[in-house]
Enzyme design. Structure first.
Site, PDB file in Angstrom:
ATOM      1  N   TYR A 157      -4.770  -2.406  -4.171  1.00 43.54           N
ATOM      2  CA  TYR A 157      -4.130  -1.510  -5.140  1.00 43.54           C
ATOM      3  C   TYR A 157      -2.846  -2.087  -5.708  1.00 43.54           C
ATOM      4  O   TYR A 157      -2.196  -1.449  -6.536  1.00 43.54           O
ATOM      5  CB  TYR A 157      -3.864  -0.146  -4.501  1.00 43.54           C
ATOM      6  N   LYS A 204     -11.250  -4.191   8.626  1.00 43.10           N
ATOM      7  CA  LYS A 204     -12.358  -5.146   8.514  1.00 43.10           C
ATOM      8  C   LYS A 204     -11.847  -6.499   9.010  1.00 43.10           C
ATOM      9  O   LYS A 204     -12.052  -7.545   8.376  1.00 43.10           O
ATOM     10  CB  LYS A 204     -12.809  -5.206   7.047  1.00 43.10           C
ATOM     11  N   ASP A 237     -16.572  -0.247   9.241  1.00 44.53           N
ATOM     12  CA  ASP A 237     -17.931   0.256   9.007  1.00 44.53           C
ATOM     13  C   ASP A 237     -18.432   1.038  10.224  1.00 44.53           C
ATOM     14  O   ASP A 237     -19.110   2.068  10.087  1.00 44.53           O
ATOM     15  CB  ASP A 237     -18.916  -0.859   8.617  1.00 44.53           C
ATOM     16  N   ASP A 261      -9.030   4.968   1.179  1.00 46.11           N
ATOM     17  CA  ASP A 261      -9.540   5.667   0.005  1.00 46.11           C
ATOM     18  C   ASP A 261     -10.963   6.152   0.275  1.00 46.11           C
ATOM     19  O   ASP A 261     -11.314   7.316   0.012  1.00 46.11           O
ATOM     20  CB  ASP A 261      -9.522   4.682  -1.182  1.00 46.11           C
TER      21      ASP A 261
END
Ligand code: NAI
Length: 509
Positions: A157, A204, A237, A261
């Site tokens: 972002y 991640k 995930d 988000d």
């Protein structure tokens, strides 16, 4: 004017050690909290008016300062979507309660929300995800009660993007030690102040070892300083899978901006959707409270929107300023109204006759003073955001220069590129280590049938230590040599910090 409203104990962020029961005429209460009020666009005027009425009824000690932002600002030609008067008022009060703002589409204007978040370094986005009575969802009855704390400024972002060649686009994912440390410290501070017992960090880190991995590493250091609160890490995930399988097991989740988000909306969907989700954007000096939903143009101005999310955002604001009793009264009144199911707005009424936004607010006001068994029991204490500061002790102490990565545009094959580059740098203190394409190493050995594009990553190792000025001169000489072979687009220094390589390897390396 605003200064006159402040009192001696009103150092930023606003925190007043008063709370209900406040007896007597509110006009006699000397401590007032100034809050910037932005009604917003679309359903904004309906839901903000409703929430403000509920807040005033429970806590008549706020002085609202009406300001504008969003559509009216864009129409007035203010490209940031936020007029200077609004920014000044926010800077003075440190508190914002706002409705949703429309984002100008296709006019080149920015998002007014992003302007506000970045302008005041509102680095922590807080989204409680709690099961509400009478709200139908696949998970009703599971007792979901978690909070997602998302880094709100950095990551993808930062908005730094390039077309590297006519065929290859790039977006920079920026994760800083300061940003990661502040959000991690905030997550634990929030846990302490909101009676929470466990923080899960979702990243991640297995793939993006130097951005997401950095965030995880900083989180783990901060977690070690907060042993009273449990801490663990989940690959993002796996985190979303577990959120769908057993959401009731989560307490606080802290994560990077992009992950947050997606997790935030997924989690909101577990308990009825973003239309019911409150949120806060917190910085050192300024805090902004708003619903997670947008302007809902399809029902704008019809007085039918559900103000629940914004009322709950008001509860968050009251807790932020230390008005715990008033916050709890509103929460109980709201839950009572929802569980009675006599006054529900159209989005959740299903079998019942829906009521208007304003009638729903009236029902909540009427229920102030009633208790609901649905409200989770928690102990709240103040959160002192100004005390959340990064510590220099987490920084590495040594650094070394290992070489440079240069990204070039090249339409030929990898072997020709490699031979030409080796010949061009023969006099320089660099050697060509690898060439990769789309992250896959293709030189010196081809290990893949990967398709290639005209964007090549060439890694040059430096043959020894040198001072910074001579290193910079060497990189300039390297670029000059490469420009005789092909066009380079960008260059990255390869460094090691505390003797650990601070750069990734290509797949196959
Ligand atoms: P949206 O949240 O405005 O609407 C999505 C759907 O949810 C619509 O069907 C709407 O009627 C319904 N909905 C939303 N809030 C509701 C409520 N309180 N009560 C009943 N139903 C509700 O999302 P959309 O359509 O993607 O965005 C519309 C505009 O809002 C865009 O300009 C967007 O940029 C802006 N937006 C602003 C936000 C903010 O100011 N924080 C956040 C999200 C979007």
């Amino acid at each position: 004017m605003l200064d006159a409203l402040r009192t001696a104990n009103s150092a930023f962020p606003f925190f007043y050690e008063y709370d209900e029961p406040l007896h007597g005429d509110p006009a006699e209460v000397h401590v007032k909290t100034p809050v910037v009020f932005i009604e917003g666009d679309g359903i904004g005027p309906d839901v903000t008016a409703a929430a403000r009425r509920v807040i005033d009824a429970a806590f008549p000690h706020i002085v609202w300062h009406d300001q504008s932002a969003g559509a009216s600002a864009f129409e007035a030609g203010i490209v940031s979507g936020v007029p200077a008067a609004t920014l000044n008022a926010i800077s003075e009060t440190g508190l914002v309660f706002k409705g949703p703002l429309a984002t100008a589409v296709g006019s080149g204007g920015k998002s007014a929300n992003i302007t506000l978040r970045k302008m005041f370094e509102l680095y922590a986005n807080v989204r409680p995800v709690i099961e509400l009575p009478s709200v139908k969802s696949l998970y009703a009855g599971k007792g979901i009660d978690l909070v997602i704390i998302r880094e709100n400024v950095e990551d993808l972002y930062a908005g730094i993007e390039y077309m590297q060649t006519p065929d290859v686009a790039q977006c920079l994912k920026l994760v800083s030690r300061m940003g990661s440390e502040k959000i991690s410290r905030f997550a634990f501070a929030f846990g302490h102040s909101h009676g929470r017992s466990h923080v899960t960090c979702a990243t991640k880190a297995n793939i993006m070892k130097l951005t997401e991995g950095f965030f995880k590493e900083v989180f783990e250091k901060v977690a070690a300083e907060n042993p009273e609160i449990g801490a663990s890490h989940l690959i993002v995930d796996n985190c979303v899978q577990q959120l769908v399988m057993a959401p009731e097991k989560f307490d606080v989740i802290v994560t990077t901006n992009m992950n947050g988000d997606i997790i935030g909306d997924l989690a909101a969907g577990l308990v009825g959707g973003t239309g019911l989700a409150p949120s806060a954007n917190i910085g050192d000096r300024v805090a902004m409270f708003e619903a997670a939903h947008g302007t809902a143009p399809d029902i704008a101005g019809a007085n039918v929107a559900n103000p629940t999310a914004l009322i709950l955002s008001g509860v968050m604001m009251l807790r932020h300023i230390g008005a715990f009793g008033a916050a709890s009264r509103i929460e109980h009144a709201l839950y009572t109204t929802l569980s009675e199911a006599r006054y529900l707005t159209a989005d959740i009424a299903s079998d019942y006759k829906p009521v208007s936004t304003s009638d729903f607010a009236s029902a909540v006001v009427d229920n102030l003073g009633y208790g609901s068994d649905f409200v989770p029991e928690r102990e709240f204490t103040p959160i002192h955001t100004a005390d959340i500061v990064p510590l220099e002790t987490l920084r590495p102490v040594s650094r070394a220069f290992d070489g440079a990565d240069v990204f070039v545009e090249w339409d030929g094959d990898v072997h020709t590129l490699a031979e030409k580059l080796k010949a061009a740098i023969i006099q320089l203190p660099f050697s060509l280590e690898i060439i990769s394409n789309r992250g896959v190493m293709l030189h010196p050995s081809v290990v893949s049938e990967a398709e290639t594009v005209n964007h090549w990553h060439c890694r040059f190792l430096h043959d020894g230590h040198d001072n910074d000025r001579r290193i910079q001169e060497a990189i300039c000489a390297l670029l000059a040599a490469i420009s005789g072979v092909c066009t380079w687009m960008h260059v990255e220094r390869l460094q090691s910090f505390d003797e650990r390589p601070a750069y990734s390897k290509a797949n196959g390396q």
